[in-house]
Design a protein around this motif. Structure first.
Motif, PDB file in Angstrom:
ATOM      1  N   PHE A  87     -17.816  10.479 -22.642  1.00 16.04           N
ATOM      2  CA  PHE A  87     -16.882   9.607 -23.350  1.00 16.04           C
ATOM      3  C   PHE A  87     -15.921   9.011 -22.331  1.00 16.04           C
ATOM      4  N   VAL A  88     -16.042   7.695 -22.107  1.00 16.67           N
ATOM      5  CA  VAL A  88     -15.214   6.999 -21.125  1.00 16.67           C
ATOM      6  C   VAL A  88     -14.168   6.167 -21.858  1.00 16.67           C
ATOM      7  N   GLN A  89     -12.929   6.427 -21.556  1.00 18.61           N
ATOM      8  CA  GLN A  89     -11.829   5.626 -22.106  1.00 18.61           C
ATOM      9  C   GLN A  89     -11.451   4.550 -21.095  1.00 18.61           C
ATOM     10  N   PHE A  90     -11.174   3.352 -21.588  1.00 19.62           N
ATOM     11  CA  PHE A  90     -10.746   2.263 -20.703  1.00 19.62           C
ATOM     12  C   PHE A  90      -9.839   1.326 -21.478  1.00 19.62           C
ATOM     13  N   VAL A  91      -9.171   0.452 -20.750  1.00 18.78           N
ATOM     14  CA  VAL A  91      -8.262  -0.520 -21.363  1.00 18.78           C
ATOM     15  C   VAL A  91      -8.766  -1.919 -21.056  1.00 18.78           C
ATOM     16  N   VAL A  92      -8.872  -2.734 -22.089  1.00 17.11           N
ATOM     17  CA  VAL A  92      -9.141  -4.165 -21.900  1.00 17.11           C
ATOM     18  C   VAL A  92      -7.776  -4.841 -21.873  1.00 17.11           C
ATOM     19  N   ASN A  93      -7.337  -5.261 -20.669  1.00 14.36           N
ATOM     20  CA  ASN A  93      -5.979  -5.783 -20.560  1.00 14.36           C
ATOM     21  C   ASN A  93      -5.871  -7.197 -21.120  1.00 14.36           C
ATOM     22  N   GLU A  94      -4.667  -7.757 -21.017  1.00 16.01           N
ATOM     23  CA  GLU A  94      -4.420  -9.068 -21.631  1.00 16.01           C
ATOM     24  C   GLU A  94      -5.210 -10.193 -20.971  1.00 16.01           C
ATOM     25  N   TYR A  95      -5.803  -9.921 -19.779  1.00 16.03           N
ATOM     26  CA  TYR A  95      -6.644 -10.917 -19.115  1.00 16.03           C
ATOM     27  C   TYR A  95      -8.128 -10.670 -19.379  1.00 16.03           C
ATOM     28  N   GLY A  96      -8.428  -9.646 -20.165  1.00 17.26           N
ATOM     29  CA  GLY A  96      -9.813  -9.325 -20.471  1.00 17.26           C
ATOM     30  C   GLY A  96     -10.467  -8.410 -19.465  1.00 17.26           C
ATOM     31  N   GLU A  97      -9.722  -7.982 -18.431  1.00 15.34           N
ATOM     32  CA  GLU A  97     -10.292  -7.106 -17.414  1.00 15.34           C
ATOM     33  C   GLU A  97     -10.359  -5.674 -17.920  1.00 15.34           C
ATOM     34  N   LEU A  98     -11.430  -4.963 -17.554  1.00 22.95           N
ATOM     35  CA  LEU A  98     -11.592  -3.558 -17.917  1.00 22.95           C
ATOM     36  C   LEU A  98     -10.914  -2.705 -16.847  1.00 22.95           C
ATOM     37  N   THR A  99      -9.890  -1.947 -17.250  1.00 21.74           N
ATOM     38  CA  THR A  99      -9.076  -1.194 -16.290  1.00 21.74           C
ATOM     39  C   THR A  99      -8.806   0.210 -16.822  1.00 21.74           C
ATOM     40  N   ASP A 100      -8.082   1.003 -16.008  1.00 21.30           N
ATOM     41  CA  ASP A 100      -7.584   2.334 -16.404  1.00 21.30           C
ATOM     42  C   ASP A 100      -8.688   3.225 -16.975  1.00 21.30           C
ATOM     43  N   PHE A 101      -9.726   3.424 -16.191  1.00 24.27           N
ATOM     44  CA  PHE A 101     -10.863   4.227 -16.659  1.00 24.27           C
ATOM     45  C   PHE A 101     -10.522   5.721 -16.600  1.00 24.27           C
ATOM     46  N   LYS A 102     -10.975   6.443 -17.626  1.00 28.04           N
ATOM     47  CA  LYS A 102     -10.724   7.875 -17.697  1.00 28.04           C
ATOM     48  C   LYS A 102     -11.842   8.538 -18.497  1.00 28.04           C
ATOM     49  N   THR A 103     -12.370   9.607 -17.947  1.00 22.84           N
ATOM     50  CA  THR A 103     -13.406  10.355 -18.661  1.00 22.84           C
ATOM     51  C   THR A 103     -12.733  11.350 -19.599  1.00 22.84           C
ATOM     52  N   LEU A 104     -12.843  11.115 -20.899  1.00 22.26           N
ATOM     53  CA  LEU A 104     -12.244  12.019 -21.879  1.00 22.26           C
ATOM     54  C   LEU A 104     -13.015  13.331 -21.967  1.00 22.26           C
ATOM     55  N   LYS A 105     -14.341  13.222 -21.919  1.00 24.13           N
ATOM     56  CA  LYS A 105     -15.177  14.421 -21.967  1.00 24.13           C
ATOM     57  C   LYS A 105     -16.461  14.097 -21.231  1.00 24.13           C
ATOM     58  N   GLY A 106     -16.826  14.920 -20.274  1.00 26.52           N
ATOM     59  CA  GLY A 106     -18.006  14.645 -19.465  1.00 26.52           C
ATOM     60  C   GLY A 106     -19.010  15.773 -19.496  1.00 26.52           C
ATOM     61  N   ILE A 107     -20.105  15.545 -18.780  1.00 22.98           N
ATOM     62  CA  ILE A 107     -21.169  16.552 -18.739  1.00 22.98           C
ATOM     63  C   ILE A 107     -21.523  16.946 -17.313  1.00 22.98           C
ATOM     64  N   GLY A 108     -20.907  16.283 -16.314  1.00 25.72           N
ATOM     65  CA  GLY A 108     -21.170  16.636 -14.923  1.00 25.72           C
ATOM     66  C   GLY A 108     -22.481  16.064 -14.428  1.00 25.72           C
ATOM     67  N   GLY A 109     -22.874  16.529 -13.246  1.00 22.44           N
ATOM     68  CA  GLY A 109     -24.129  16.078 -12.652  1.00 22.44           C
ATOM     69  C   GLY A 109     -24.108  14.626 -12.210  1.00 22.44           C
ATOM     70  N   GLY A 110     -22.909  14.055 -12.037  1.00 19.76           N
ATOM     71  CA  GLY A 110     -22.797  12.659 -11.628  1.00 19.76           C
ATOM     72  C   GLY A 110     -22.821  11.679 -12.787  1.00 19.76           C
ATOM     73  N   ASP A 127     -20.691  11.457 -15.323  1.00 15.92           N
ATOM     74  CA  ASP A 127     -19.351  10.941 -15.595  1.00 15.92           C
ATOM     75  C   ASP A 127     -19.026   9.780 -14.660  1.00 15.92           C
ATOM     76  N   GLU A 128     -19.282   9.981 -13.358  1.00 15.15           N
ATOM     77  CA  GLU A 128     -18.989   8.942 -12.373  1.00 15.15           C
ATOM     78  C   GLU A 128     -19.859   7.707 -12.588  1.00 15.15           C
ATOM     79  N   GLU A 129     -21.119   7.918 -12.985  1.00 14.37           N
ATOM     80  CA  GLU A 129     -22.025   6.791 -13.208  1.00 14.37           C
ATOM     81  C   GLU A 129     -21.573   5.951 -14.396  1.00 14.37           C
ATOM     82  N   ALA A 130     -21.106   6.601 -15.451  1.00 18.35           N
ATOM     83  CA  ALA A 130     -20.625   5.858 -16.613  1.00 18.35           C
ATOM     84  C   ALA A 130     -19.412   5.009 -16.259  1.00 18.35           C
ATOM     85  N   VAL A 131     -18.487   5.592 -15.479  1.00 16.70           N
ATOM     86  CA  VAL A 131     -17.300   4.842 -15.064  1.00 16.70           C
ATOM     87  C   VAL A 131     -17.694   3.695 -14.137  1.00 16.70           C
ATOM     88  N   ARG A 132     -18.621   3.978 -13.194  1.00 17.96           N
ATOM     89  CA  ARG A 132     -19.057   2.926 -12.260  1.00 17.96           C
ATOM     90  C   ARG A 132     -19.637   1.727 -12.998  1.00 17.96           C
TER      91      ARG A 132
END
Length: 533
Positions: A438-461, A463-468
């Motif tokens: 579960f990846v949380q992010f913010v769509v800012n006022e310019y439409g950019e996807l920012t402030d990524f945070k993994t709320l709940k992950g499973i490991g094994g890379g 989490d990082e792949e979803a954020v990437r």
């Protein structure tokens, strides 16, 4: 890039104020050591102040539970199709290239000078001076009379009288005793980093000039010193030109100004140095301690947001008392509301609102006084929920907006992008790791996807792949409230699974956890469909 530009602007303001103060109040003062200290510290504070973040108010507010608009889950299969990415040149790459070339060029220039000085010292066989404070070496005309840390390089081919040689020697000994070479080295490093900034060179010129004033004053303190002889020596050598910037040499500063400073009395105006305190304090408050106006506004909003949340919680708890009284639990209430909704639909009328169904259910079973209280609480709840729609959280991010953010081309196109770009990590495949990220992010006022945070992950890379994958996504159309674009927080579940089929059940986050995260979004309708590739 914007952050870097703001930093450079703040550095420029700090340096500009510090340098202007020196020119106006200090540069003609004969307290050379104080001036030297001021120039060194001011140049350093100009770099540090914009980097500091010192809060003025240490009061903390209670944390706010995160909320977000939840997107439908997407399944990442074991072997997705990879797409080749092409490099795109941007203007900030060009500026970075120019900066790098400048750093390399000026580093090479000063390295060559240091190397030349080092070679001159090595081939000249220095010997310890009679005082034991430095090492003296004769350059034979291959290098000018100068000082470099603990070395005094003496040009023994100069046509000087014994008195002139003694005073010139005393001048260079002052440079060594006061360790001026350390100052020169510091500014050399500063120029390598800020080679493009003119104020660095103005600070350095002022410091070198101050070094020469101090060395002249030290030379005149020699027992055999004579002011007239020394002034004639300066005039005699005024035509000598040399560009060795990493050493302190006798001909380095302006001759007439040096003679003028030697004629001055040591009547230091100390009040001018006292004025440094308010200047430093003002710049510190302006660039290090000044609370951002936006942060203050967000804090005020957060207090209001918390107040609404607290009131909603109280109303919900009171309504739960009536739910448990007449239906035993929430499940019984939901069953009664489903039956009541079917009555409305069977009657052929328009679909009822949730509030109408809720009140009708209680109207049939509750006492008159309880129903009056329930009606009042429900109305209060609706008012608070409506108010909540117009309030961002403590970070200034909205959870409920009139128009939700949407990718270019719609959600189907976005999920197609996800399928083309997500990769099942090698570590996760080898360990057989499956599950939802579960990846949380913010769509800012310019439409950019920012402030990524993994709320709940499973490991094994995974989490990082979803954020990437989300970080590389194109900008969305921003969410709007009252016709204005606003930042909106969202959550995207991504399922990593080996076998075929789409699993839409939530096995990673419990119902209680999800309800806690989304309790502020009871009426949010999530739009988006997972597309299996």
């Amino acid at each position: 890039m914007d952050t870097l530009i703001n930093y450079l602007l703040e550095v420029s303001v700090c340096w500009g104020v510090f340098y202007l103060f020196y020119v106006v109040a200090l540069h003609n003062q004969t307290s050379y050591q104080y001036n030297r200290f001021y120039l060194l510290v001011a140049s350093l504070l100009g770099v540090i102040f914009p980097l500091l973040e010192v809060p003025l108010d240490t009061a903390t507010s209670s944390p706010i539970n995160p909320s977000a608009i939840w997107l439908d889950p997407f399944m990442a299969l074991e072997a997705p199709t990879a797409t080749e990415k092409t490099f795109q040149w941007r203007w900030d790459y060009f500026l970075g290239f120019i900066y790098g070339v400048g750093v390399l060029g000026i580093t090479g220039y000063y390295f060559r000078q240091f190397l030349s000085v080092w070679w001159a010292i090595r081939v000249s066989q220095p010997r310890l001076s009679s005082s034991g404070n430095y090492q003296l070496l004769h350059t034979g005309g291959n290098f000018p009379t100068s000082s470099f840390f603990q070395f005094l390089l003496w040009d023994n081919t100069q046509p000087l009288s014994a008195a002139e040689a003694r005073q010139m020697m005393a001048h260079e000994e002052t440079h060594i005793r006061q360790k001026h070479s350390y100052d020169i080295t510091y500014f050399t490093l500063l120029k390598i980093v800020f080679w493009f900034h003119p104020l660095v060179y103005l600070f350095e010129r002022a410091l070198v000039e101050n070094h020469e004033f101090a060395a002249d004053a030290g030379a005149l303190q020699h027992p055999a010193a004579n002011r007239q002889t020394y002034s004639r020596l300066l005039a005699k050598q005024s035509m000598v030109s040399l560009q060795w910037t990493v050493v302190n040499h006798f001909y380095k500063s302006k001759t007439l100004k040096r003679i003028k400073m030697m004629e001055k009395n040591n009547n230091i105006r100390w009040y001018r140095y006292a004025l440094i305190v308010p200047v430093v304090a003002t710049l510190f408050l302006a660039f290090s301690c000044q609370p951002d106006t936006e942060e203050l506004e967000q804090q005020a909003i957060a207090e209001s947001y918390e107040d609404v949340q607290s009131q909603l919680k109280d109303v919900g708890e009171q309504l739960n008392v009536y739910t448990n009284k007449y239906f035993e639990n929430g499940g019984g209430l939901m069953d009664a509301m489903r039956i009541e909704s079917e009555k409305f639909l069977n009657a052929g009328g328009p679909p009822p609102s949730r509030e109408d169904v809720y009140l009708n259910v209680f109207k049939e079973v509750a006492s008159s006084s309880d129903y009056t209280n329930i009606e009042s609480l429900t109305e209060r709840q609706s008012t608070l929920q409506e108010k909540l729609r117009g309030l961002p959280d403590a970070d200034g991010v909205f959870m409920v907006v009139e128009n939700q953010p949407a990718p270019e081309g719609g959600m189907r196109e976005f999920y197609r992008y996800v399928g083309d770009n997500i990769k099942y990590p090698k570590e996760a495949r080898e360990k057989g790791i499956e599950g939802k990220v579960f990846v949380q992010f913010v769509v800012n006022e310019y439409g950019e996807l920012t402030d990524f945070k993994t709320l709940k992950g499973i490991g094994g890379g995974c989490d990082e792949e979803a954020v990437r994958m989300l970080q590389a996504a194109a900008a969305w159309n921003p969410g709007t409230t009252d016709g204005k674009p606003v930042p909106v927080r969202m959550v995207m579940p991504i399922t990593f699974k080996f076998e075929d089929g789409v699993d839409n059940t939530d096995k990673s986050v419990s119902a209680a956890e999800k309800d806690e995260s989304t309790k502020k979004l009871e009426e949010t309708v999530v739009v988006g469909y997972g597309v299996k590739k």
